[in-house]
Design a protein around this motif. Structure first.
Motif, short mmCIF file in Angstrom:
data_model
loop_
_atom_site.label_atom_id
_atom_site.label_comp_id
_atom_site.label_asym_id
_atom_site.label_seq_id
_atom_site.Cartn_x
_atom_site.Cartn_y
_atom_site.Cartn_z
N GLU A 68 -1.66 4.14 8.33
CA GLU A 68 -3.28 4.37 8.99
C GLU A 68 -3.74 3.01 9.33
O GLU A 68 -4.33 2.95 10.33
CB GLU A 68 -3.97 4.94 7.60
CG GLU A 68 -5.46 5.03 8.33
CD GLU A 68 -6.28 5.78 7.02
OE1 GLU A 68 -7.47 5.87 7.55
OE2 GLU A 68 -5.95 5.69 5.99
N TYR A 105 0.63 7.01 13.59
CA TYR A 105 -0.15 7.67 12.93
C TYR A 105 -1.24 8.64 13.57
O TYR A 105 -1.95 8.30 14.54
CB TYR A 105 -1.02 6.67 11.90
CG TYR A 105 -1.87 7.44 10.96
CD1 TYR A 105 -1.43 7.77 9.72
CD2 TYR A 105 -3.40 7.47 11.02
CE1 TYR A 105 -2.14 8.43 8.69
CE2 TYR A 105 -4.13 7.93 10.03
CZ TYR A 105 -3.45 8.37 8.88
OH TYR A 105 -4.29 9.03 8.00
N PRO A 108 0.70 -1.11 -0.03
CA PRO A 108 -0.08 -0.08 0.17
C PRO A 108 0.87 1.39 0.05
O PRO A 108 2.20 1.17 0.23
CB PRO A 108 -0.79 -0.15 1.38
CG PRO A 108 0.19 -0.78 2.37
CD PRO A 108 0.83 -1.68 1.24
N THR A 109 0.19 2.14 -0.18
CA THR A 109 1.03 3.51 -0.13
C THR A 109 1.61 3.71 1.44
O THR A 109 1.03 3.01 2.19
CB THR A 109 0.28 5.02 -0.41
OG1 THR A 109 -0.92 5.05 0.47
CG2 THR A 109 -0.41 4.75 -1.71
N LEU A 110 2.59 4.54 1.58
CA LEU A 110 3.05 4.68 2.94
C LEU A 110 1.98 5.02 4.01
O LEU A 110 1.95 4.74 5.29
CB LEU A 110 4.21 5.58 2.88
CG LEU A 110 5.07 5.89 4.39
CD1 LEU A 110 5.60 4.35 5.04
CD2 LEU A 110 6.11 6.78 4.03
N GLU A 111 1.18 6.08 3.59
CA GLU A 111 0.25 6.60 4.40
C GLU A 111 -0.89 5.52 4.74
O GLU A 111 -1.22 5.48 5.87
CB GLU A 111 -0.33 7.94 3.91
CG GLU A 111 -0.96 8.73 4.70
CD GLU A 111 -1.52 10.25 4.35
OE1 GLU A 111 -2.40 10.69 4.93
OE2 GLU A 111 -0.88 10.70 3.45
N GLU A 112 -1.26 4.88 3.77
CA GLU A 112 -2.33 3.77 4.06
C GLU A 112 -1.65 2.60 5.07
O GLU A 112 -2.41 2.27 5.80
CB GLU A 112 -2.44 3.01 2.71
CG GLU A 112 -3.49 3.84 1.58
CD GLU A 112 -3.58 3.33 0.36
OE1 GLU A 112 -4.61 3.77 -0.32
OE2 GLU A 112 -2.90 2.53 0.02
N LYS A 118 0.87 14.38 9.71
CA LYS A 118 0.22 13.08 9.71
C LYS A 118 0.60 11.96 10.60
O LYS A 118 -0.23 10.82 10.87
CB LYS A 118 0.32 12.51 8.21
CG LYS A 118 -0.11 13.33 7.05
CD LYS A 118 -1.78 13.26 7.27
CE LYS A 118 -2.44 13.90 5.82
NZ LYS A 118 -3.85 13.63 5.97
N GLU A 173 11.51 10.29 4.33
CA GLU A 173 10.04 10.28 3.67
C GLU A 173 8.95 10.66 5.03
O GLU A 173 8.15 11.11 4.89
CB GLU A 173 9.77 8.77 3.25
CG GLU A 173 10.30 8.47 1.79
CD GLU A 173 9.84 9.55 0.72
OE1 GLU A 173 8.64 9.79 0.81
OE2 GLU A 173 10.71 10.11 0.04
N TYR A 224 9.34 -1.49 2.23
CA TYR A 224 9.62 -0.57 0.94
C TYR A 224 10.93 -0.78 0.44
O TYR A 224 11.24 -0.11 -0.39
CB TYR A 224 8.96 0.73 1.35
CG TYR A 224 7.66 0.95 1.60
CD1 TYR A 224 6.67 1.06 0.41
CD2 TYR A 224 7.25 0.89 2.98
CE1 TYR A 224 5.26 1.11 0.77
CE2 TYR A 224 5.90 1.29 3.14
CZ TYR A 224 5.03 1.09 2.05
OH TYR A 224 3.53 1.24 2.54
#
Length: 290
Positions: A241, A288, A234-238, A274, A265, A255
């Protein structure tokens, strides 16, 4: 290594399984073991990339003899083991815990995890992770009932139900079942992963200790009989989260980044408010912000 006939799944184990994916991994752990904690980045990456092919069953393998032996070990020796593991793995654990606030009732910790699992497999995994964070990072005695209840609250368990199950025969029997599986599969060291395919007559593949990620991937290829493509992460933020609280090391492994690249990052997300940066004895964790 291949496991022998005595280490094949028993009828009891098969009946307990609801696995519909081609592989099942029995993961033998001890919540107080730093090497089990060090394996977290590998398990996260393996689950994200190949989780559609397997299910994981956590088995608590802290034999009572081993648990009692922890009480006999010198605190300085235990502290050094933790420090070496943290330095080697990048997953922080503070050895000074054993010099300041050691575990009083290690058996209780395993019972508590089984009590949490009564509320569901995912609930049990969340609770185990929270215990590990409190032990290895916050140096809390996770056998203390107040700490256990606090962890249950933090991961969203029904606290009243958890308290009842903590003192019930159900949780104790579930732990005894795990000890039985540990004995039947002749697991002597932790962490140990045993890989099974769909054919219950086939032998499993048992791996003891911590190894590079590629080894576990090759075992999956071998068990499936083909090389498969990993799912994209997933994206880093996903990722953040979903897991809420992760180490720089866990991000780096998933990653394929260096710790320096991870920090770069994460600072971008820090500026966007965030995440919250949590420095620990070895490295950094990130929380998060919802």
């Amino acid at each position: 290594m291949k496991i022998n006939d005595n280490q094949k799944k028993t009828n009891q184990q098969i009946n307990c399984s609801t696995n519909k994916r081609p592989l099942e991994i029995y993961m033998f752990i001890d919540p107080l073991c730093p090497d089990c904690w060090a394996l977290e980045p590998i398990i996260k990456k393996l689950t994200i990339e190949y989780g559609r092919y397997f299910t994981i069953r956590h088995v608590l393998s802290g034999r009572l003899a081993t648990l009692n032996n922890k009480k006999k070990q010198k605190p300085n020796d235990l502290a050094q083991v933790w420090e070496r593991t943290a330095s080697r793995s990048g997953m922080s654990c503070d050895g000074s815990f054993w010099l300041e606030n050691p575990i009083t009732e290690p058996h209780t910790v395993s019972i508590a995890i089984k009590a949490a699992e009564i509320q569901g497999k995912k609930a049990g995994i969340r609770f185990l992770r929270k215990l590990q964070e409190n032990l290895f990072l916050n140096k809390k005695d996770i056998s203390d009932e107040k700490v256990l209840v606090s962890c249950a609250e933090e991961v969203g368990l029904d606290v009243n139900e958890f308290k009842n199950d903590l003192n019930s025969s159900s949780a104790a029997k579930a732990f005894q079942c795990d000890l039985g599986i540990t004995s039947e599969m002749e697991v002597e060291e932790i962490p140990t992963l045993v890989f099974f395919n769909e054919n219950i007559e086939d032998e499993g593949i048992k791996i003891t200790g911590c190894y590079p990620y590629d080894m576990y991937v090759h075992i999956i290829y071998d068990m499936l009989g083909e090389k498969i493509e990993p799912s994209p992460p997933p994206t880093l933020e996903e990722f953040l989260e979903f897991f809420k609280f992760v180490a720089s090391k866990e991000i780096a492994v998933l990653y394929n980044l260096s710790i320096t690249e991870v920090e770069r990052e994460m600072k971008k997300l820090l500026l966007k408010q965030k995440v919250e940066q949590i420095p620990v004895k070895y490295g950094t964790f990130w929380r998060y912000i919802d």
